[in-house]
Scaffold this active site. Structure first.
Site, mmCIF file in Angstrom:
data_model
loop_
_atom_site.group_PDB
_atom_site.id
_atom_site.type_symbol
_atom_site.label_atom_id
_atom_site.label_comp_id
_atom_site.label_asym_id
_atom_site.label_seq_id
_atom_site.Cartn_x
_atom_site.Cartn_y
_atom_site.Cartn_z
ATOM 1 N N ASP A 40 0.831 -1.206 0.000
ATOM 2 C CA ASP A 40 0.000 0.000 0.000
ATOM 3 C C ASP A 40 0.853 1.237 0.000
ATOM 4 O O ASP A 40 0.669 2.155 -0.772
ATOM 5 C CB ASP A 40 -0.864 0.034 1.268
ATOM 6 C CG ASP A 40 -2.112 -0.800 1.095
ATOM 7 O OD1 ASP A 40 -2.451 -1.088 -0.063
ATOM 8 O OD2 ASP A 40 -2.716 -1.150 2.111
ATOM 9 N N MET A 42 -6.653 8.255 -5.705
ATOM 10 C CA MET A 42 -6.383 7.163 -6.639
ATOM 11 C C MET A 42 -7.656 6.657 -7.299
ATOM 12 O O MET A 42 -7.684 6.350 -8.484
ATOM 13 C CB MET A 42 -5.708 5.985 -5.903
ATOM 14 C CG MET A 42 -4.266 6.208 -5.576
ATOM 15 S SD MET A 42 -3.257 6.311 -7.062
ATOM 16 C CE MET A 42 -3.214 4.585 -7.505
#
Lengths: 459, 514
Positions: free
Chosen positions: B299, B435
């Site tokens: 991540d 994102m």
């Protein structure tokens, strides 16, 4: 004769008791009026000449609104301004030119604050010269916390604007026409053309303003203008022969200015808040113009009928106004008509002349409903009020945000008074909105007792 | 004069009652006109306080202007004393009383002679200090007052506590997540065997202040409020203090090591042993905090090199910059603060971790900086959040000024090891929101606008894009399109190219290596 008149006026208020306390109460600073006035007057720009204190208040009071591009700003005074090391005129001119360049308003309203009062900054003196140099009208209103409370800020702005309204020209001509010419006959005699110019004053959302205008139109009363109008350029003409009528209880300075300086005739009426108030307001205007109102009673009855569900909720409940926005007397009168008991009407300031008709209706309502007259407390003392409330245990307290959560924690339902200044509460169609606000906490209480009403430790 | 409609730090008379009303049974009386008591509204609304805010006003009106306050302030003070039986009343000057220049000190003297509680005048000047510095000063003033008093009465507690203890100095009402932080700090201290002597001002009693010097050291979690007090206690009573904010895994470890140093001085003598907190740091960092693991995870790798802007008070902005840059590998293009009085410290703390440092209290400058930097995410105050909304950039709120949503009911500390988890969530959520938006654009999203409409602010009249290059530009995800466009135009201008073709775009790309 004179004596008799005195007795009459004494009698009028014999059951109304006015008290005055210390003035230690919580309210908003009157500069908060820029919040609704800049939205109302679309081509305006409000420049608040004050300190960080004022700016921080506006920022916190207006919440999200300031994150849009508001048409208001602070002219923040710094130490150099206070000690007169900087030239007020030069500084203000610099800022005004910037405002004109960036925003191009049709009018700049300077809001004087406590600080400009104390350092005796001559805003009224500077404005005329600045106006010619900057090329935009500059209106000066002293909406400061030394003299005024909350909604009175609007009063100072409208009083200042009243001076900027054009002179009503047709007055003499109109009078001559009425007196010398025979009355027009037949189809020409449209009722609209009979009433002299009527200007309503008080800032209302445009939809509410047009609702009130059309209520009057039903009675064949034509409204010739509003103070303030949607745009600065559309301010109504004023002068001899123009009738004016207020829509809000806090506009006494504006009323005085209109009468004394602009020679208008004031129609003293209760305010169009609640169906009872709206009817009385229209009736009074009609009576001044010699018009017999048509179907007004029925209209009022219909509104009451439609409020039935809410009325059953509020009937017999008690309410306590702590007082902070001057709408209190009108709201109390409406709530008494709804069957509520009012323990106390706290109010920052009571102009007994401007509110005379409203106070008379209040007394009438109390007789009609067989509800005891509440005490009216000017410049209340919040601490003492809290003690009284502790004894009275009202079902509802109408109060500012500073006291709302602490009262709720002590098991007293509250309603923020500020909401009444922003909600639409005028006219027949908005009576429901008032009750919606009033009953919100009562309706919430109806969801049932969870067993925890008192949320503080009583030591 | 200065044209403004937003400000980061409030006026001085917000700072003083923030400290005064944080103490138990202390009242503040403002010498102020009607309407200046909106501190009560803020506290009652933002903190959802159940108690009536112990702040009242001695109203300045026309009469006061004409004749002076005379007995009014004294009467109001004694009346408040009668009604509420406070331990202390702090008379608070406002901008109005700054100009009136009444002898408030004299009122205080008169009020205190007739009453059995203490009265002091907050030593703050509206035109010189803002909310934060006023709060800092007021806290120091109160502590100094009571220690002096205890000194005179010989009730000062000077003997060190038997076990290591600390004072937590500076958690106050309306502080950003202060209550949660305080709980987390207590937990942290307990974890390494340090007791809490006192927490001031929040929840403290002025009657206990005489025992402040019994703690082994002071912990000042926030630079803005409490540092003056700690410095005073150091100078006067030789109490060491730790002022490293335990925010983020590195600084938390650093803070704990400093505490070890403080405790280590006395431990061999009083506890007959050495203290070693390293195993605790290791255990917490690896397993209690998820942040260290997070920074290794896939991540976080996705975040590497992403651009962020940080703005807030000195404490939070500096700590956040360091966390983003050192713990998560994020590229901080600008770190800024509105605490202009602390510029030296701030610069020293963040230099090396960001490209640019901005110290200003002008919100328009901050907005312009963000528009120029075009970060992927902003970490700032509520004001920066609204700038982000306008520019379509996600924002995590890390510092005051804040709204009611930043006073959460749930446990959300920013400090200590649980704090690192909260911060990791905040950072990750801010970026993934960005994102998501980006992916929506990449995969057939709803992007059909023409190029000209999409990038505002960056249009240049001298340059034109041909149809083909416009089409190519519209294929680039919205997220980075503005940047690509600006860079291409910069390249074109630099090389004297007037018409941008696809070829120019590629050349620009190679040139910038983007």
């Amino acid at each position: 004769m004179n004596r008799e008149k005195n007795d009459m006026s004494m009698k009028r208020f014999e059951t109304l008791t006015f008290e005055c306390e210390t003035g230690n109460y919580h309210t908003f600073c009157p500069i908060s009026c820029v919040a609704w006035l800049y939205q109302k007057i679309e081509d305006s720009f409000f420049l608040v000449v004050g300190t960080k204190t004022c700016g921080y208040f506006l920022q916190n009071a207006l919440g999200v609104m300031i994150f849009a591009e508001p048409r208001y700003a602070m002219a923040e005074l710094e130490e150099g301004d206070i000690s007169a090391q900087l030239n007020d005129y030069g500084e203000l001119k610099r800022l005004c030119l910037q405002v004109v360049r960036d925003r191009g308003p049709s009018v700049i309203v300077w809001i004087g604050t406590c600080t400009t009062e104390i350092v005796k900054m001559d805003l009224e003196g500077m404005a005329p010269r600045m106006e010619t140099e900057v090329g935009v009208p500059i209106v000066v209103a002293r909406a400061n916390g030394l003299d005024y409370a909350f909604t009175q800020g609007e009063d100072t702005v409208l009083a200042a604007m009243a001076h900027r309204c054009a002179e009503h020209l047709g007055a003499d001509q109109a009078r001559r026409t009425r007196s010398s010419l025979p009355k027009p006959l037949g189809p020409q005699k449209t009722p609209e053309s009979t009433n002299p110019p009527l200007v309503l004053f008080g800032s209302l959302p445009s939809m509410v303003a047009s609702q009130l205008s059309s209520e009057l139109k039903r009675q064949s009363v034509r409204v010739s203008g509003w103070l303030p109008a949607q745009r600065y350029a559309d301010l109504p003409a004023l002068g001899t022969g123009v009738f004016v009528c207020g829509v809000n209880p806090f506009l006494s300075r504006t009323a005085t200015t209109l009468m004394r300086r602009r020679k208008c005739r004031l129609i003293g009426a209760p305010f169009p808040i609640g169906p009872d108030g709206t009817r009385a307001w229209i009736e009074k205007i009609c009576s001044v113009f010699g018009i017999q109102p048509q179907g007004l009673r029925d209209r009022e009855d219909l509104v009451w009928e439609s409020l039935k569900d809410y009325l059953s909720l509020v009937r017999g409940k008690s309410v306590f106004f702590m007082g902070d926005n001057l709408l209190e007397a009108s709201l109390a009168r409406f709530l008494m008509r709804c069957g509520m008991t009012v323990y106390e009407i706290g109010v920052p300031y009571m102009d007994k002349r401007y509110q005379a008709a409203e106070l008379a209706l209040l007394r009438e309502t109390s007789e009609h409903m067989c509800i005891p007259m509440p005490r009216i407390v000017e410049k209340p003392d919040n601490y003492d009020q809290l003690q009284r409330m502790r004894e009275l245990r009202p079902d509802l307290a109408i109060t500012g945000m500073a006291n709302a959560n602490p009262l709720e924690a002590r098991g007293i339902d509250t309603k923020w008074s500020v909401e009444f200044t922003f909600a639409q509460i005028h006219g027949f169609s908005n009576a429901r909105d008032i009750l919606q606000l009033i009953t919100r906490s009562l309706r919430r209480s109806n969801m049932g007792d969870l067993g925890w009403t008192d949320m503080v430790n009583v030591v | 004069m200065k044209l403004a409609h937003r400000m980061h730090a409030g006026p001085a008379h917000i700072g003083t009652p923030r400290v005064a009303s944080s103490f138990k049974n202390v009242h503040a009386i403002m010498h102020a006109p009607l309407g200046d008591d909106y501190f009560n509204v803020m506290r009652s609304m933002l903190e959802r306080d159940r108690e009536f805010t112990p702040v009242a006003a001695s109203i300045v009106d026309r009469h006061v202007l004409a004749r002076g306050s005379q007995d009014k302030v004294v009467d109001n003070t004694t009346r408040k004393g009668r009604e509420e039986r406070p331990d202390l009343i702090v008379l608070t000057p406002t901008c109005t009383s700054s100009i009136l220049q009444e002898d408030l000190q004299n009122f205080v003297r008169r009020a205190s002679t007739t009453s059995d509680f203490d009265v002091i005048l907050a030593d703050v000047n509206h035109y010189r200090v803002d909310e934060l510095r006023a709060a800092d000063r007021t806290l120091e003033q109160v502590v100094r007052y009571y220690l002096k008093k205890a000194h005179g009465r010989e009730t000062l507690g000077r003997s060190l506590a038997k076990i290591p203890t600390a004072n937590i100095i500076g958690t106050s009402t309306l502080g950003f997540h202060n209550q949660h932080d305080c709980r987390e700090l207590k937990r942290l201290l307990r974890g390494i065997g340090i007791g809490v002597n006192q927490v001031i001002p929040e929840g403290g009693l002025v009657g206990d202040l005489n025992n402040l010097p019994r703690a082994w050291f002071n912990l000042v979690p926030y630079r803005e409020v409490g540092l003056m007090t700690a410095v005073y206690l150091d100078e006067e009573y030789g109490m060491p203090y730790v002022s490293t904010t335990p925010m983020g895994i590195l600084d938390t470890a650093d803070c704990i090591r400093q505490m070890q140093e403080c405790v280590g001085k006395w431990a061999p003598v009083l506890l007959h042993r050495e203290v070693n907190y390293e195993p605790f740091i290791d255990q917490q960092t690896r397993f209690v905090s998820q942040a260290a693991w997070f920074s290794r995870s896939i991540d976080c790798q996705n975040l590497t090199g992403k651009r962020a802007v940080v703005f807030g008070d000195a404490t939070h902005a500096a700590a956040m910059t360091k966390i983003l840059a050192r713990e998560m590998g994020i590229h901080v293009c600008c770190a800024g603060t509105y605490c202009g009085h602390d510029v030296g410290w701030f610069t020293e703390r963040v230099s090396g971790f960001c490209d640019e440092i901005l110290v200003t209290d002008d919100h328009t400058e901050v907005g312009d900086m963000i528009a120029r930097a075009e970060p992927t995410a902003i970490f700032g105050t509520q004001m920066e959040r609204h700038v982000g909304k306008r520019l379509d950039i996600p924002c995590g709120v890390i510092s005051s000024p804040v709204h009611i949503q930043n006073f959460p009911l749930g446990y959300r500390p920013w400090l200590g090891y649980e704090g690192t988890n909260q911060i990791a969530d905040l950072v990750y959520n801010s970026f993934t929101l960005g994102m998501e938006d980006h992916l929506l654009d990449l995969f057939g999203g709803h992007d059909t606008e023409a190029v000209g409409e999409m990038t505002h602010a960056l249009t240049d009249k001298e340059l034109s894009w041909d149809t083909e290059s416009q089409l190519e530009l519209s294929k680039i995800p919205k997220f980075v399109r503005g940047k690509i466009k600006a860079k291409t135009e910069k390249f074109a201008r630099h090389n004297g190219i007037g018409k941008i073709t696809v070829g120019v775009m590629y050349a620009a790309k190679e040139n910038f290596g983007a």
